[in-house]
Design an enzyme around this catalytic site. Structure first.
Site, PDB file in Angstrom:
ATOM      1  N   HIS A 173      -2.219  -3.170  -9.876  1.00 36.78           N
ATOM      2  CA  HIS A 173      -2.615  -2.164 -10.859  1.00 36.78           C
ATOM      3  C   HIS A 173      -3.724  -2.672 -11.779  1.00 36.78           C
ATOM      4  CE1 HIS A 173       0.935  -0.156  -9.497  1.00 36.78           C
ATOM      5  NE2 HIS A 173       1.740  -1.055 -10.015  1.00 36.78           N
ATOM      6  N   HIS A 179       2.157   3.532  -7.246  1.00 38.76           N
ATOM      7  CA  HIS A 179       2.658   2.525  -6.313  1.00 38.76           C
ATOM      8  C   HIS A 179       2.453   2.922  -4.870  1.00 38.76           C
ATOM      9  CE1 HIS A 179       4.825   1.546  -9.997  1.00 38.76           C
ATOM     10  NE2 HIS A 179       4.702   0.314  -9.564  1.00 38.76           N
TER      11      HIS A 179
END
Lengths: 199, 330
Positions: free
Chosen positions: B56, B218
């Site tokens: 991320h 995700h």
């Protein structure tokens, strides 16, 4: 009676099957999760096997609490705390006896599964590892082979369910039609028991 | 699938070594996986610790530094870090004023941070927690794990970080973090799935002519799939979904966030459409941030986060910050 060596064999057998099945677990996790279940558990159980080789706890309880601690320290995600708690709490429930009966173990495993349900807030039918573990514990009175069959059946039965816990729950109805990776890995763990028992 | 890596197993460690070489203001323990600002612990200051799966970036390690996080714990790709990392981070940044854990609402992050909080408290470190759950694509109900934590994490980390830098006490920094989260909502869209190094192929199948609405960060698929839309249509859906659940009376901070695989050219164009929708709906904009901040590896797509701010929150947002991923005023 089951001694510390039996529980070490259980962990080693599980590490080997998780290693063999890692790709399949990750593939199951990719349509409804984030495609890391296999690699995460592989890392964890490999570490458990290595730790048990280094340090050889003398009681069944100590083997499982050590394994659980190791999973919490290496797996991450939800699987680390959930599987770690399962083994730790089962180990604690076994106490300090150097040998335990199959009945004592069944009771201890039930305590471990209860702790997982409390921690994750999941119940049977939520499409999680609980769907393999609860039937396995229920069948454990009939022996390890029966528990293995019940866990595998439980894992297969998650396919038509809609997930209500964990990351797959974010998909709502789209989680239907996929076998739950957590229930599948739990079935491997229970199969490891039968293997350690020579079945 | 081609990737600029050695092997999947060392992706996180390799990235941390490279990050350490690029950012001497940070102390990075590659083995223990903890990123700490070099001057920690700062006397009298509440420590801010966050963490989550890798993939991320710049979240969270890229937000460590004066004015924002004190430390971050990167997990494996898309996997929450383990409690040992969080306890280590808390110990490294605690000056006695306590530590705030900033946790995104994913089961793994929540469980590991809960365990870490217990362990850190056993070591005498006072811990408070803020749970980030801003993603409107996943509704709260009895049967779901609740809204996911996504883009608002940046606002919580920045604004609570500024409050901590001012020397505000733990309960106040925690309250500010919660206030930011309560005032923030997000919605994300994927134009392609991402590829995790461990799997080596896209995590879900998204045909060329389709997009996925309501995705998380995700690589998990979203709630709904539709035929490809224009940037303007996507802005209508995304901002509309957010404003269905909030009617801002105060100005908002806007984050137009790239998921990692969308060029800035497209993100700026998308921002123009987001600003149009906000103007049409009569929402005043205090500040806008456009870029890749809360990413999902190589996923193409974007998310929008709005955060309603009063004068105090806006002042804290504007306060100086110096991190690899966010820097102004110093």
């Amino acid at each position: 009676m089951l001694d510390a060596d039996f529980f070490r064999r259980w962990m080693t057998a599980t590490a080997a099957s998780v290693d063999r099945e890692a790709e399949r677990l990750t593939a199951l996790d990719s349509p409804i999760g984030d495609a890391d279940h296999g690699s995460n558990l592989q890392r964890g159980f490999t570490a458990v096997a290595a730790e048990l080789e280094k340090e050889a706890p003398q009681t069944p309880g100590a083997v499982l609490t050590l394994a659980g601690r190791q999973l919490i320290s290496t797996v991450g995600g939800a699987s680390g705390p959930l599987y770690g708690t399962l083994l730790r709490r089962t180990g604690k429930a076994l106490g300090e006896a150097s040998e335990v009966s199959e009945d004592q173990f069944a009771q201890a495993l039930r305590a471990g599964v209860d702790a997982v349900m409390t921690l994750g807030g999941a119940a049977p039918g939520d499409k999680t590892m609980i769907d393999a573990l609860v039937p396995a514990v229920d069948a454990l009175g009939d022996g390890f082979t029966a528990a293995r069959a019940a866990a595998e059946e439980g894992a297969l039965a998650t396919t038509p369910l809609q997930a209500r816990k964990g990351r797959a729950s974010y998909l709502g109805e789209r989680s239907i039609g996929h076998q739950d990776p957590g229930a599948t890995s739990s079935a491997l763990l229970i199969a490891g028991l039968a293997e350690a028992h020579g079945e | 699938m081609k990737m600029l890596i050695n092997v999947a197993e060392t992706v996180v460690a390799d990235a941390l070594r490279g990050m350490a070489a690029a950012h001497p203001d940070l102390v990075i323990d590659v083995d223990k996986r903890v990123i700490v600002r070099r001057d920690a612990p700062v006397a009298g200051k509440v420590g801010l610790v966050s963490g989550g799966g890798s993939g991320h970036e710049p979240l969270h390690g890229g937000f460590v530094g004066p004015g924002m996080l004190s430390a971050a714990c990167p997990g494996e790709v898309f996997t929450s870090p383990v409690p040992d990392q969080m306890v280590r981070a808390a110990a490294a940044v605690d000056s006695g004023a306590g530590v705030l854990f900033i946790v995104k609402n994913y089961t793994g992050d929540v469980l590991n941070f809960d365990m870490a909080a217990e362990l850190a408290e056993d070591e005498g470190i006072q811990i408070a927690k803020v749970l980030v759950n801003d993603d409107v694509a996943v509704t709260d109900s009895l049967y779901t794990a609740g809204r996911r934590g996504t883009g608002a994490t940046l606002f919580v980390e920045k604004i609570a970080g500024a409050a901590a830098d001012e020397g505000q006490p733990l309960e106040r920094v925690e309250a500010i973090g919660r206030q930011v989260n309560e005032n923030a909502r997000s919605f994300g869209v994927a134009l392609s799935a991402c590829t995790t190094p461990a799997k080596g192929s896209p995590t879900f199948d998204l045909p060329p002519g389709e997009l996925e609405l309501g995705i998380g960060i995700h690589g998990e698929p979203g709630r709904e799939r539709r035929a490809m839309m224009t940037s303007g249509e996507i802005a209508d859906v995304a901002v509309g979904a957010i404003l269905d659940g909030m009617s801002p009376r105060n100005p908002v901070l806007v984050l137009v966030n790239g998921m990692g695989g969308t060029p800035l050219l497209e993100l700026y164009g998308f921002n123009a459409e987001v600003q149009r929708v906000l103007a049409e709906r009569g929402v005043a904009v205090a500040h806008t941030l456009v870029g890749n901040y809360v990413t999902s590896l190589d996923m193409a797509g974007a998310s929008v986060t709005l955060c309603q701010v009063d004068e105090e929150l806006l002042r804290l947002w504007n306060a100086p910050v110096k991190t690899p991923g966010l820097r102004w005023g110093m």
